[in-house]
Design an enzyme around this catalytic site. Structure first.
Site, PDB file in Angstrom:
ATOM      1  N   GLY A 192       0.802  -1.214   0.000  1.00 18.93           N
ATOM      2  CA  GLY A 192       0.000   0.000   0.000  1.00 18.93           C
ATOM      3  C   GLY A 192       0.838   1.267   0.000  1.00 18.93           C
ATOM      4  N   THR A 193       1.912   1.273   0.766  1.00 18.73           N
ATOM      5  CA  THR A 193       2.733   2.487   0.876  1.00 18.73           C
ATOM      6  C   THR A 193       3.333   2.843  -0.479  1.00 18.73           C
ATOM      7  OG1 THR A 193       3.216   1.916   3.173  1.00 18.73           O
ATOM      8  CG2 THR A 193       4.679   3.519   2.121  1.00 18.73           C
TER       9      THR A 193
ATOM     10  N   ASN B  42      -8.504   3.599   8.332  1.00 19.88           N
ATOM     11  CA  ASN B  42      -7.998   2.401   9.002  1.00 19.88           C
ATOM     12  C   ASN B  42      -8.311   2.364  10.492  1.00 19.88           C
ATOM     13  OD1 ASN B  42      -6.025   4.549   8.271  1.00 19.88           O
ATOM     14  ND2 ASN B  42      -4.797   3.596   9.872  1.00 19.88           N
TER      15      ASN B  42
ATOM     16  N   GLN C 138      -7.760  -0.480   3.166  1.00 22.35           N
ATOM     17  CA  GLN C 138      -8.649  -1.075   4.176  1.00 22.35           C
ATOM     18  C   GLN C 138      -9.997  -1.491   3.604  1.00 22.35           C
ATOM     19  OE1 GLN C 138      -7.910  -2.030   7.137  1.00 22.35           O
ATOM     20  NE2 GLN C 138      -5.960  -0.984   7.469  1.00 22.35           N
TER      21      GLN C 138
ATOM     22  N   SER D 148      -3.390  -3.560  -0.739  1.00 18.18           N
ATOM     23  CA  SER D 148      -2.265  -4.246  -0.098  1.00 18.18           C
ATOM     24  C   SER D 148      -2.634  -5.681   0.242  1.00 18.18           C
ATOM     25  CB  SER D 148      -1.897  -3.479   1.175  1.00 18.18           C
ATOM     26  OG  SER D 148      -0.925  -4.186   1.898  1.00 18.18           O
TER      27      SER D 148
ATOM     28  N   HIS E 226      -1.511  -7.853   2.532  1.00 14.30           N
ATOM     29  CA  HIS E 226      -1.605  -8.387   3.894  1.00 14.30           C
ATOM     30  C   HIS E 226      -2.856  -7.951   4.642  1.00 14.30           C
ATOM     31  CE1 HIS E 226      -0.040  -4.974   6.517  1.00 14.30           C
ATOM     32  NE2 HIS E 226       0.353  -4.539   5.348  1.00 14.30           N
TER      33      HIS E 226
ATOM     34  N   THR F  33      12.412  -7.136 -10.841  1.00 13.71           N
ATOM     35  CA  THR F  33      11.873  -8.481 -11.048  1.00 13.71           C
ATOM     36  C   THR F  33      10.634  -8.683 -10.186  1.00 13.71           C
ATOM     37  OG1 THR F  33      14.087  -9.282 -11.503  1.00 13.71           O
ATOM     38  CG2 THR F  33      12.445 -10.955 -10.927  1.00 13.71           C
TER      39      THR F  33
ATOM     40  N   CYS G 207       2.371   7.331  22.162  1.00 14.61           N
ATOM     41  CA  CYS G 207       3.235   8.154  22.988  1.00 14.61           C
ATOM     42  C   CYS G 207       4.029   9.073  22.084  1.00 14.61           C
ATOM     43  CB  CYS G 207       4.175   7.280  23.791  1.00 14.61           C
ATOM     44  SG  CYS G 207       5.183   8.220  24.926  1.00 14.61           S
TER      45      CYS G 207
HETATM   46  N1  PLP Z   1      -3.002   2.762   3.761  1.00 14.67           N
HETATM   47  C1  PLP Z   1      -3.779   2.324   4.752  1.00 14.67           C
HETATM   48  C2  PLP Z   1      -5.141   2.906   4.921  1.00 14.67           C
HETATM   49  C3  PLP Z   1      -3.325   1.335   5.617  1.00 14.67           C
HETATM   50  O1  PLP Z   1      -4.095   0.927   6.617  1.00 14.67           O
HETATM   51  C4  PLP Z   1      -2.033   0.800   5.415  1.00 14.67           C
HETATM   52  C5  PLP Z   1      -1.499  -0.246   6.295  1.00 14.67           C
HETATM   53  O2  PLP Z   1      -1.269  -0.097   7.419  1.00 14.67           O
HETATM   54  C6  PLP Z   1      -1.252   1.287   4.347  1.00 14.67           C
HETATM   55  C7  PLP Z   1      -1.775   2.266   3.534  1.00 14.67           C
HETATM   56  C8  PLP Z   1       0.127   0.767   4.078  1.00 14.67           C
HETATM   57  O3  PLP Z   1       0.069  -0.488   3.462  1.00 14.67           O
HETATM   58  P1  PLP Z   1       1.359  -1.433   3.465  1.00 14.67           P
HETATM   59  O4  PLP Z   1       1.508  -1.929   4.847  1.00 14.67           O
HETATM   60  O5  PLP Z   1       1.017  -2.527   2.492  1.00 14.67           O
HETATM   61  O6  PLP Z   1       2.496  -0.612   2.966  1.00 14.67           O
END
Ligand code: PLP
Length: 405
Positions: free
Chosen positions: A72-73, A152, A180, A200, A202, A238, A326
């Protein structure tokens, strides 16, 4: 006693069928998809199959609208950076105040390092986007709008179809971080004006480190990762064939289970929420009461620091997340809860298809005495951060984590 896992917005258990799908790509089907021999052809076929499986899940028109990424990132970064490159005369970005750090941190960085202006659209107490502020910020200067499909932390769903139409009228590209939402709500992208979408593996019972960016046919795109000609020149490197095959199977299963998410999982979530509100005084639900992911319950507990409850639940074998972090030595709510002007003391429970009634019964039995105990004892303050924080999902001592995944 069997542990209870209710932190599925952080990550999900990889489905055994996904694991089985991945294994051959570490063993006999280990070829490089770019190679012309049979080993390569076998891997190439798997990558293409996964594209079709993802296309079906999100309702994309064509398989080649899918670019595989590391998650996702990366997808979020690739979408935003591409837009700035393909629309160089436009120097503004429009996001919500409650985006994931994958979007927020990049935008803050761009503000500091390039001549880019970022509009952060506020949300109300239920986490809903301020539509008037959104309309007012749209202009011919905006290159890209990036608004998440669902948050999220609270699960609040944004009206991305409508937001995309408005962005289009202003000539801006529209990207949504749907990390999400994919697999939790039905999607049909071909009937929307959404140009790009991040997902994403996972978060949908697939492996970590694999994801995808949907780029609608005809939308101009410049690759962020320069390298070989993989992914039709849109992402060098790759291909992660085992991960891609696993993501494909995860997508196929998610499509099969999406009804389960919106019915059975939702009714479990509702029973959990109602049960907590009935049994524990001074509690409330954070997020939009109606437009919310079916699996997410973010509960506010008055007079409680949010991280103490997940810590004690964790000791009782129940995994969930806190909405506090924190920061600079003091406990503070997350940027999402702050944007919603929600007081401290929120806990996120996020369910998935492997949860059942027994998990909810367990929380409803264990949670009330924990809250009573926490409310009755003075806060030990941030000094106790350490291994305990690690258990509570906040990170190891010394690491500053001020967001929820
Ligand atoms: N965007 C949202 C809304 C997420 O909840 C997350 C994961 O925590 C991400 C992006 C990032 O995804 P990834 O962990 O696959 O980089």
């Amino acid at each position: 006693m069997r542990p209870v896992y209710l932190d599925n917005n952080a990550t999900t258990r990889v489905d055994p069928e996904v694991v089985q799908t991945m294994l051959p790509f570490f063993r006999d089907r280990f070829g490089n998809p770019s190679s012309t021999h049979d080993f390569g052809a076998s891997a190439f076929a798997a990558v293409n199959k996964a594209r079709l499986q993802l296309q079906a899940l999100i309702g994309a028109e064509l398989d080649h609208e899918i670019i595989f990424t590391s998650g996702g990132t990366e997808s979020d970064n690739a979408a935003i950076l591409s837009a700035l490159e393909v629309l160089p005369s436009r120097t503004e970005i429009l996001i919500s105040a409650v985006e994931h750090p994958a979007v927020l941190t990049l935008c803050t960085h761009l503000e500091k390092t390039r001549a880019v202006t970022v509009h952060r659209i506020p949300v109300d107490r239920q986490g809903r986007l301020d539509l008037d502020a959104y309309r007012a910020a749209l202009s011919p200067r905006v290159a890209i709008v990036s608004i998440m499909w669902a948050n999220n932390e609270t699960g609040t769903i944004f009206p991305v179809g409508e937001l995309a139409e408005l962005a289009k009228e202003a000539g801006a590209l529209f990207h949504t971080d749907a990390v999400q939402a994919v697999g939790k709500v039905p999607m049909d992208l071909k009937s929307t004006a959404i140009d790009m979408l991040s997902l994403s593996g996972h978060k949908l019972h697939g492996p970590k480190g694999i994801g995808a960016l949907f780029v609608k046919r005809g939308v101009p795109f410049r690759s962020m990762i320069k390298g070989g000609h993989q992914e039709h020149d849109r992402r060098g490197g790759t291909e992660n064939t085992p991960g891609i095959a696993g993501l494909g199977m995860a997508a196929q299963l998610a499509l099969k289970f999406v009804d389960d998410a919106t019915t059975r999982v939702k009714s479990l979530r509702d029973r959990l929420e109602d049960g907590i509100l009935q049994r524990v005084p001074n509690t409330f639900v954070n997020g939009d009461p109606l437009e919310r992911l079916p699996n997410t319950a973010n509960i506010g507990f008055a007079h409680v620091e949010g991280d103490r409850i997940p810590l004690l639940l964790s000791r009782a074998g129940i995994a969930c997340s806190s909405g506090s972090a924190c920061t600079s030595g003091s406990l503070e709510s997350s940027h999402v809860l702050r944007a919603m002007k929600t007081p401290h003391g929120s806990v996120r429970f996020s369910l998935a298809r492997d949860n059942g009634e027994a998990d909810i019964d367990r929380v409803l039995e264990v949670l009330p005495p924990i809250v009573e105990k926490v409310r009755g004892s003075p806060s030990p303050g941030p000094a106790r951060r350490g291994n305990e924080d690690h258990q509570s999902g906040l990170g190891q001592s010394g690491s500053r984590i001020d967001f929820l995944s």
